[in-house]
Design an enzyme around this catalytic site. Sequence first.
Site, PDB file in Angstrom:
ATOM      1  N   HIS A  29      38.929  57.496  55.791  1.00 48.99           N
ATOM      2  CA  HIS A  29      37.532  57.735  55.673  1.00 48.99           C
ATOM      3  C   HIS A  29      36.752  56.365  55.353  1.00 48.99           C
ATOM      4  CE1 HIS A  29      38.827  58.333  51.479  1.00 48.99           C
ATOM      5  NE2 HIS A  29      37.810  57.871  51.221  1.00 48.99           N
ATOM      6  N   CYS A  77      41.003  62.769  38.905  1.00 47.84           N
ATOM      7  CA  CYS A  77      42.183  62.092  39.099  1.00 47.84           C
ATOM      8  C   CYS A  77      41.473  60.497  39.243  1.00 47.84           C
ATOM      9  CB  CYS A  77      42.671  62.376  40.601  1.00 47.84           C
ATOM     10  SG  CYS A  77      41.305  62.274  41.981  1.00 47.84           S
TER      11      CYS A  77
END
Length: 632
Positions: A67, A174
């Site tokens: 992305h 995360c």
Amino acid sequence: MKINDVLKKDLMIMDLKARTKESAIDEMVKRLVDEGVVNDFDTFKEGIMNREAQTSTGLGDGIAMPHSKNKAVVEPAVLFAKSSNGVNYDALDGQPVEIFFMIAAPEGGNNLHLEVLASLSRRLVDAEVVQALKTTQKPEDVQLIFDESNEEEAVTETQANEKGKKFVVAVTACPTGIAHTYMAEDALKKKAAEMGVEIRVETNGTDGAKNKLTREEIERADGVIVAADKKVDTARFNGKPVVERPVSDGIKKAEELITKASTGDAPLYKSEDSANTGDSSDSSEGGSIWQSIYKDLMNGISHMLPFVVGGGILLALSFLFESFLGSDSVLFTSLNTIGGSAFQFLIPILAGYIAYSIADRPGLLPGMAGGFLAVESNAGFLGGLVAGFVAGYLMNAIKKMLKGVPKTFEGIKSILLYPVLGLLVVGLLMFFIIGPFFAVINNAMLDFLNSLGTGNVVLLGAVLGGMMAVDMGGPLNKAAYAFSIGIFTDTGDGALMAAVMVGGMIPPLAIALSTVLFKSKFTDLEKQSGLSNFVLGVSFITEGAIPFAAADPVRVIGSSVLGAAIGGGLTQLWNVSIPAPHGGLFVAGIGENPLLFIVALLIGSIISAVAMGLWKPRVDTTNKNEVESNLN
């Protein structure tokens, strides 16, 4: 926003031809360009590659989500691609990738790409959705799968609220804050629905905390799950059963975590101050004592480094002005005073934040005071190191000792009892035992270093230089750097700093040089990333070599250690000294024998680059050429 709003049928590639990572990216970017979504192939590809250089977007389980938020994007879109043979994409689990979602977001737009990433990640935790995507043959079926998964999600959350007899709250996070954060969220929600447990999940993603838990929800919860690989606000869970696990357990072991939290089968979280975000606790599950010690040490070093770098470079500049203008120069005296004042904080900050990591806020005062007393007693860097750990563990003992204090005096523990008792006990230990003991050790070590012959000094420089290249920012690298900083702090001698600096600069420089000299041994992506290592190398940023070391550890690390050890040894043979703890080539001119510093750096870098180039095999270009011909 729904995925199908941007997941367009015209962009889908149902039979991806590529076999390698870069050729797969080329094939997908070309489709975006052909369909008018992207107006500049090179600009958008560069954005994709820059993101891949941070960490692979191959998430595992055969899925990748490259992305970019990019100025070449005309309109937001998601390209779906499927490979029947699988692509070697450097995925996090090392397995081939079969399903791709390439996300293109306009540079000036909102956080569309993050929203779509989060939404996709939630869907792709469902094994049935993934399997359906791997077997589907038509673009219409892909869109239908996401329509169905939307409906399923709404149903499962409703069922959980209706049937829930137990209530659990959770936090997922995360390090990158994108995929695994939301995959863990969705896995916990789905499993809770199956188990008849009501759940609320807060995600700590790249764009901040979403669905933040309220105080009422936390109070009502039977238990708490923290599935995170980074620091999150846990102090608010004071008195609650808390299950602390890595984020991967939130995905793979959702049932176990929900069972423990809902039944209260977890340690009660204990925080000194519920308003103190980021407090640690003894309730975390797993992790060895050595991991804990390393974490505490790194907390101290990371807080100390700004003082090291800022103060050290200003001190070094002051010496430069002294050499030109004399010791009476205002520039020399002002910079020397400013830099020296920062250096006075090194050991107190180190000790204070080691103690803070162990005992939270109550450990900060005794830790910093212990570090200051280490300086005063000539116990040096080692004494300060020990002072931090002693202060932290002693404060934990004092906190346990004061657990039985009547509630009437509860409020004065943090503002009176902890500071006074902690400072008194640690101060007395430092004054009568630790300080004098480590002063003897520190003086003996300095005498030993001063008595070393040329051969032994060269060997020490080689060992320190090699250590800097072994794990490139890891424990051995930090140990070598900390040792040299300690000597530099205690004596002002920058000889070992020169060895460490050369050793840390060689890995990225060698990689950059090798990608130029041995082009056939590196992929196009590696050659592109390799060039940036010239800048990182001359700036003494060893971490630029990590992606290459991760991809080919034996050859890259082995070659780097060889050149770094030789370069570090040569600095000592030629009496090179750098009176600054950081800065790389930009501070070389203010040291002793700066030209020999550069020669040692060049020799080590060339040896590593040649060894790496000769050792590495040629890149297989067969598949790449096949894909490029298909694209044309």
